[in-house]
Write a protein that holds these residues in place. Sequence first.
Motif, short mmCIF file in Angstrom:
data_model
loop_
_atom_site.label_atom_id
_atom_site.label_comp_id
_atom_site.label_asym_id
_atom_site.label_seq_id
_atom_site.Cartn_x
_atom_site.Cartn_y
_atom_site.Cartn_z
N UNK A 1 -2.68 13.47 4.78
CA UNK A 1 -3.92 13.72 4.12
C UNK A 1 -5.17 13.49 4.52
N UNK A 2 -5.17 12.54 5.39
CA UNK A 2 -6.53 12.25 6.06
C UNK A 2 -6.93 13.18 7.09
N UNK A 3 -5.90 13.62 7.79
CA UNK A 3 -6.18 14.47 8.79
C UNK A 3 -6.57 16.05 8.23
N UNK B 1 7.06 22.88 1.72
CA UNK B 1 6.31 22.75 0.28
C UNK B 1 5.14 21.81 0.39
N UNK B 2 5.56 20.49 0.54
CA UNK B 2 4.57 19.60 0.65
C UNK B 2 3.38 19.72 1.51
N UNK B 3 3.65 20.35 2.72
CA UNK B 3 2.54 20.88 3.65
C UNK B 3 1.64 21.90 3.13
N UNK C 1 1.02 -1.34 0.03
CA UNK C 1 -0.13 0.00 0.11
C UNK C 1 0.75 1.36 -0.09
N UNK C 2 1.88 1.02 0.64
CA UNK C 2 2.74 2.34 0.84
C UNK C 2 4.11 2.31 0.32
N UNK C 3 4.97 3.10 -0.15
CA UNK C 3 6.21 2.77 -0.55
C UNK C 3 7.36 2.83 0.41
N UNK C 4 7.03 3.59 1.61
CA UNK C 4 7.67 3.37 2.74
C UNK C 4 6.93 4.12 3.82
N UNK C 5 7.95 4.31 4.96
CA UNK C 5 7.18 4.95 6.26
C UNK C 5 6.64 6.47 5.89
N UNK C 6 7.51 7.02 5.32
CA UNK C 6 7.19 8.41 5.03
C UNK C 6 5.92 8.51 3.86
N UNK C 7 5.70 7.64 3.02
CA UNK C 7 4.66 7.59 2.19
C UNK C 7 3.20 7.41 3.11
N UNK C 8 3.60 6.52 4.26
CA UNK C 8 2.43 6.20 5.05
C UNK C 8 2.08 7.39 6.00
N UNK C 9 3.02 8.13 6.40
CA UNK C 9 2.87 9.33 7.18
C UNK C 9 2.03 10.36 6.28
N UNK C 10 2.64 10.51 5.06
CA UNK C 10 1.96 11.56 4.19
C UNK C 10 0.41 11.02 3.85
#
Length: 196
Positions: free
Chosen positions: A69-71, A124-126, A56-65
């Motif tokens: 997004x959900x929040x 920037x991402x945020x 589902x997620x490439x790595x822990x950072x992708x999961x965090x992102x």
Amino acid sequence: MQEKAARRSNQARTEATRAALLEAARALFVEKTFSETGTPEIVERAGVTRGALYHHFADKQALFRAVVEVEAEAVARAIDAATPEDLSASDALFHGGEAFMAAMAQPGRTRLLLLDGPAVLGRRAMDEIDARHGGRTLREGLAIAMRQGAIRRVPLDALAALLSAVFDRAALEIAEGASTADQRTAIQALLAGLKR
């Protein structure tokens, strides 16, 4: 017919696995922070395998992102729900601000969106995430208020960025124990200064 049911079942399983990973990760990121949370803990709490995590997620950072997004989506939904189209522009700004403050009071949300989010994903991402969610609602509300003459016309992007920073700072202050009433009063005074 069976093939359709199998596809639905697989889709339901996939969605359930993703939801379990997001829920477990959110809880751990709030309890321990991103850097202190390991993927083995996440999969154990979610009750899935490491393979499922990386499916589902490439790595822990992708999961965090994805958690962020959900929040951010939840904050925007709360603001949208509090600002129906039949509200006046100035009432919508007031109610939208109140909804933001209430949404940010959800335990852990301030840390995820305002502290760990920028540290892990970068400013920037945020900003991109905010522009799709809470920042979008603020910018739209300000644009409508200007068009309706409820507030003075000033550069929209600059005003939205500055007010977003004000709301974020208020949420941080409240999370650290400051008076919610004082923060709301100060924000309302700032918004009142924009009125024509």
